[in-house]
Design a protein around this motif. Structure first.
Motif, PDB file in Angstrom:
ATOM      1  N   MET A   1      32.946   3.628  73.586  1.00 16.12           N
ATOM      2  CA  MET A   1      34.177   4.189  73.024  1.00 16.12           C
ATOM      3  C   MET A   1      33.932   5.521  72.315  1.00 16.12           C
ATOM      4  SD  MET A   1      36.767   2.241  73.764  1.00 16.12           S
ATOM      5  CE  MET A   1      37.168   0.597  74.316  1.00 16.12           C
ATOM      6  N   LEU A   2      33.207   6.413  72.980  1.00 20.18           N
ATOM      7  CA  LEU A   2      32.930   7.740  72.430  1.00 20.18           C
ATOM      8  C   LEU A   2      33.753   8.789  73.163  1.00 20.18           C
ATOM      9  CD1 LEU A   2      29.027   7.550  72.117  1.00 20.18           C
ATOM     10  CD2 LEU A   2      30.715   7.193  70.310  1.00 20.18           C
ATOM     11  N   GLY A   3      33.911   9.946  72.537  1.00 17.15           N
ATOM     12  CA  GLY A   3      34.641  11.039  73.167  1.00 17.15           C
ATOM     13  C   GLY A   3      36.090  10.706  73.421  1.00 17.15           C
ATOM     14  N   MET A   4      36.721   9.997  72.479  1.00 17.15           N
ATOM     15  CA  MET A   4      38.102   9.573  72.688  1.00 17.15           C
ATOM     16  C   MET A   4      39.102  10.726  72.671  1.00 17.15           C
ATOM     17  SD  MET A   4      38.425   6.309  73.287  1.00 17.15           S
ATOM     18  CE  MET A   4      37.062   6.596  74.400  1.00 17.15           C
ATOM     19  N   CYS A   5      38.785  11.822  71.991  1.00 21.58           N
ATOM     20  CA  CYS A   5      39.723  12.950  71.924  1.00 21.58           C
ATOM     21  C   CYS A   5      40.027  13.512  73.320  1.00 21.58           C
ATOM     22  CB  CYS A   5      39.174  14.034  70.999  1.00 21.58           C
ATOM     23  SG  CYS A   5      40.246  15.466  70.828  1.00 21.58           S
TER      24      CYS A   5
ATOM     25  N   ILE B   1      26.101   4.868  83.293  1.00 22.29           N
ATOM     26  CA  ILE B   1      27.273   4.560  84.112  1.00 22.29           C
ATOM     27  C   ILE B   1      27.826   3.161  83.812  1.00 22.29           C
ATOM     28  CG2 ILE B   1      28.100   4.261  86.478  1.00 22.29           C
ATOM     29  CD1 ILE B   1      25.967   6.291  87.350  1.00 22.29           C
ATOM     30  N   ILE B   2      26.937   2.198  83.549  1.00 18.80           N
ATOM     31  CA  ILE B   2      27.379   0.813  83.406  1.00 18.80           C
ATOM     32  C   ILE B   2      27.105   0.258  82.007  1.00 18.80           C
ATOM     33  CG2 ILE B   2      27.134  -1.543  84.288  1.00 18.80           C
ATOM     34  CD1 ILE B   2      26.295  -0.315  86.970  1.00 18.80           C
ATOM     35  N   LYS B   3      25.845   0.132  81.646  1.00 21.37           N
ATOM     36  CA  LYS B   3      25.481  -0.583  80.421  1.00 21.37           C
ATOM     37  C   LYS B   3      26.018   0.067  79.153  1.00 21.37           C
ATOM     38  CE  LYS B   3      21.188  -2.597  82.228  1.00 21.37           C
ATOM     39  NZ  LYS B   3      19.714  -2.669  82.046  1.00 21.37           N
ATOM     40  N   GLU B   4      25.942   1.396  79.074  1.00 19.55           N
ATOM     41  CA  GLU B   4      26.402   2.111  77.886  1.00 19.55           C
ATOM     42  C   GLU B   4      27.413   3.190  78.283  1.00 19.55           C
ATOM     43  OE1 GLU B   4      23.214   3.550  75.497  1.00 19.55           O
ATOM     44  OE2 GLU B   4      22.227   1.596  75.333  1.00 19.55           O
ATOM     45  N   ASN B   5      28.356   2.809  79.116  1.00 19.47           N
ATOM     46  CA  ASN B   5      29.372   3.767  79.533  1.00 19.47           C
ATOM     47  C   ASN B   5      30.057   4.363  78.296  1.00 19.47           C
ATOM     48  OD1 ASN B   5      32.342   4.471  80.272  1.00 19.47           O
ATOM     49  ND2 ASN B   5      31.297   4.370  82.250  1.00 19.47           N
ATOM     50  N   PRO B   6      30.071   5.698  78.172  1.00 19.37           N
ATOM     51  CA  PRO B   6      30.596   6.311  76.946  1.00 19.37           C
ATOM     52  C   PRO B   6      32.055   5.980  76.668  1.00 19.37           C
ATOM     53  CG  PRO B   6      29.366   7.918  78.249  1.00 19.37           C
ATOM     54  CD  PRO B   6      29.535   6.701  79.103  1.00 19.37           C
ATOM     55  N   THR B   7      32.854   5.814  77.723  1.00 19.76           N
ATOM     56  CA  THR B   7      34.290   5.601  77.546  1.00 19.76           C
ATOM     57  C   THR B   7      34.634   4.143  77.296  1.00 19.76           C
ATOM     58  OG1 THR B   7      34.767   7.473  79.003  1.00 19.76           O
ATOM     59  CG2 THR B   7      36.563   5.934  78.574  1.00 19.76           C
TER      60      THR B   7
ATOM     61  N   CYS C   1      30.865  13.968  70.553  1.00 21.44           N
ATOM     62  CA  CYS C   1      29.852  13.078  69.986  1.00 21.44           C
ATOM     63  C   CYS C   1      28.920  12.510  71.048  1.00 21.44           C
ATOM     64  CB  CYS C   1      30.517  11.950  69.211  1.00 21.44           C
ATOM     65  SG  CYS C   1      31.782  11.057  70.126  1.00 21.44           S
ATOM     66  N   ILE C   2      29.355  12.476  72.309  1.00 22.29           N
ATOM     67  CA  ILE C   2      28.471  11.997  73.372  1.00 22.29           C
ATOM     68  C   ILE C   2      27.286  12.939  73.531  1.00 22.29           C
ATOM     69  CG2 ILE C   2      28.291  11.443  75.832  1.00 22.29           C
ATOM     70  CD1 ILE C   2      31.305  10.901  75.797  1.00 22.29           C
ATOM     71  N   ILE C   3      27.558  14.250  73.581  1.00 24.47           N
ATOM     72  CA  ILE C   3      26.502  15.232  73.807  1.00 24.47           C
ATOM     73  C   ILE C   3      25.556  15.302  72.618  1.00 24.47           C
ATOM     74  CG2 ILE C   3      26.038  17.680  74.213  1.00 24.47           C
ATOM     75  CD1 ILE C   3      28.640  17.821  75.752  1.00 24.47           C
TER      76      ILE C   3
ATOM     77  N   LEU D   1      18.048  12.924  83.574  1.00 17.81           N
ATOM     78  CA  LEU D   1      18.664  11.748  84.194  1.00 17.81           C
ATOM     79  C   LEU D   1      19.567  11.016  83.218  1.00 17.81           C
ATOM     80  CD1 LEU D   1      15.651  10.369  86.264  1.00 17.81           C
ATOM     81  CD2 LEU D   1      17.704  11.510  87.126  1.00 17.81           C
ATOM     82  N   ASP D   2      19.189  11.006  81.949  1.00 12.81           N
ATOM     83  CA  ASP D   2      20.061  10.417  80.935  1.00 12.81           C
ATOM     84  C   ASP D   2      21.372  11.188  80.866  1.00 12.81           C
ATOM     85  OD1 ASP D   2      20.284   8.565  78.453  1.00 12.81           O
ATOM     86  OD2 ASP D   2      20.776  10.556  77.662  1.00 12.81           O
ATOM     87  N   GLY D   3      21.291  12.514  80.950  1.00 17.71           N
ATOM     88  CA  GLY D   3      22.499  13.332  80.966  1.00 17.71           C
ATOM     89  C   GLY D   3      23.350  13.073  82.205  1.00 17.71           C
ATOM     90  N   VAL D   4      22.698  12.907  83.348  1.00 13.61           N
ATOM     91  CA  VAL D   4      23.433  12.613  84.590  1.00 13.61           C
ATOM     92  C   VAL D   4      24.164  11.279  84.469  1.00 13.61           C
ATOM     93  CG1 VAL D   4      23.213  12.099  87.047  1.00 13.61           C
ATOM     94  CG2 VAL D   4      21.900  13.978  86.062  1.00 13.61           C
ATOM     95  N   GLY D   5      23.454  10.251  83.999  1.00 18.50           N
ATOM     96  CA  GLY D   5      24.058   8.923  83.875  1.00 18.50           C
ATOM     97  C   GLY D   5      25.219   8.903  82.898  1.00 18.50           C
ATOM     98  N   MET D   6      25.000   9.467  81.716  1.00 13.02           N
ATOM     99  CA  MET D   6      26.059   9.493  80.706  1.00 13.02           C
ATOM    100  C   MET D   6      27.238  10.345  81.168  1.00 13.02           C
ATOM    101  SD  MET D   6      25.686   7.699  77.955  1.00 13.02           S
ATOM    102  CE  MET D   6      24.410   6.590  77.344  1.00 13.02           C
ATOM    103  N   GLY D   7      26.934  11.482  81.802  1.00  5.80           N
ATOM    104  CA  GLY D   7      27.998  12.358  82.277  1.00  5.80           C
ATOM    105  C   GLY D   7      28.829  11.711  83.366  1.00  5.80           C
ATOM    106  N   LEU D   8      28.177  11.055  84.320  1.00  2.00           N
ATOM    107  CA  LEU D   8      28.912  10.378  85.388  1.00  2.00           C
ATOM    108  C   LEU D   8      29.707   9.197  84.847  1.00  2.00           C
ATOM    109  CD1 LEU D   8      26.362  10.421  88.363  1.00  2.00           C
ATOM    110  CD2 LEU D   8      28.359  11.893  87.992  1.00  2.00           C
ATOM    111  N   GLY D   9      29.127   8.488  83.885  1.00  2.00           N
ATOM    112  CA  GLY D   9      29.862   7.388  83.262  1.00  2.00           C
ATOM    113  C   GLY D   9      31.111   7.885  82.558  1.00  2.00           C
ATOM    114  N   PHE D  10      30.995   9.019  81.869  1.00  2.00           N
ATOM    115  CA  PHE D  10      32.144   9.620  81.202  1.00  2.00           C
ATOM    116  C   PHE D  10      33.185  10.078  82.221  1.00  2.00           C
ATOM    117  CE2 PHE D  10      34.000  13.393  78.873  1.00  2.00           C
ATOM    118  CZ  PHE D  10      34.677  12.649  77.918  1.00  2.00           C
TER     119      PHE D  10
END
Length: 241
Positions: free
Chosen positions: A23-27, A13-19, A110-112, A130-139
């Motif tokens: 900067m992943l999943g820009m499409c 959600i914070i440290k490695e927010n995908p967006t 590319c995030i998944i 939990l990694d999926g939850v964090g990354m998904g919520l951050g996205f």
């Protein structure tokens, strides 16, 4: 002390927010954020696929041969994407129609695939979930913020509730160029506030010139050289070789 489980959530959600940080999943970020509702729908769909695929890949991590791990990951992700798409078609047809082709394209997000390769294939099921939850919520948070800004500026509304008269709408922001302007603006704010960002890292700062060549001349012999100075030097080296 933060537990490893809490750290997994905070990381995405914070440290490695995908967006905003990686900067992943820009499409999908640029394509489906014309409204906040679409952004939330895309984010939550990706979150569900991310959690389920992380869990299954983690469970099969000692079974999947290393030579075919990427094709195996794609098959797993594609299976869950198909399930999510069928659920959307059955219960949320309007959202499914609005997201269109970007739901099937979750397969190659590319995030998944990145989390499957970097984390789920090397860690236990609970941590991978939990990694999926964090990354998904951050996205989801990233897409929703961009969607809110674009919807307010472009149609004077938030979640479909209009509060700005038509006269003050800037239609460009609900079109393709608006996504780039909003993302650039949010990234500029991050840089200004020194917040974590893909363009605000020690590596990025070291690679850029601040304009104060007198201060950095002592640190690098190449600082302050112009292209005109470097090209002849390169030509001399080529002649000697």
């Amino acid at each position: 002390m933060m537990s490893k489980y809490t750290e997994r959530l905070q990381n995405g959600i914070i440290k490695e927010n995908p967006t905003f940080v990686m900067m992943l999943g820009m499409c999908p970020t640029l394509a489906v954020t014309s409204s906040a509702i679409n952004a939330i729908g895309m984010g939550l769909s990706t979150t569900v696929v991310l959690i389920l695929s992380n869990m299954l890949i983690s469970a099969l991590r000692n079974i999947i041969p290393d030579r075919v791990r990427i094709p195996a990951f794609i098959v797993v992700v594609a299976s869950f994407v198909t399930i999510v798409q069928l659920v959307l078609q059955a219960y949320l047809p309007a959202l499914n129609s609005a997201l269109g082709v970007y739901i099937p394209l979750i397969v190659v997000n590319c995030i998944i695939l990145g989390r499957a390769e970097a984390y789920a294939s090397k860690n236990p099921i609970v941590l991978s979930a939990l990694d999926g939850v964090g990354m998904g919520l951050g996205f989801t948070v990233g897409l929703t913020l961009i969607g809110i800004f674009r919807e307010i500026l472009g149609s004077g509304a938030v979640f479909g509730f209009q509060f700005i008269p038509d006269t003050f709408h800037i239609a460009m922001f609900v079109m393709a160029p608006g996504a780039f302007f909003v993302l650039a603006g949010l990234t500029a704010i991050q840089n200004k506030l020194k917040m974590p960002c893909a363009t605000n890292t020690p590596e990025a700062e070291a690679a850029s010139c601040s304009g104060n060549c007198a201060a950095c001349a002592s640190q690098s012999d190449t600082c302050g050289k112009t292209a005109a100075e470097e090209i002849p030097a390169k030509g001399k080296e080529d002649d000697r070789s």
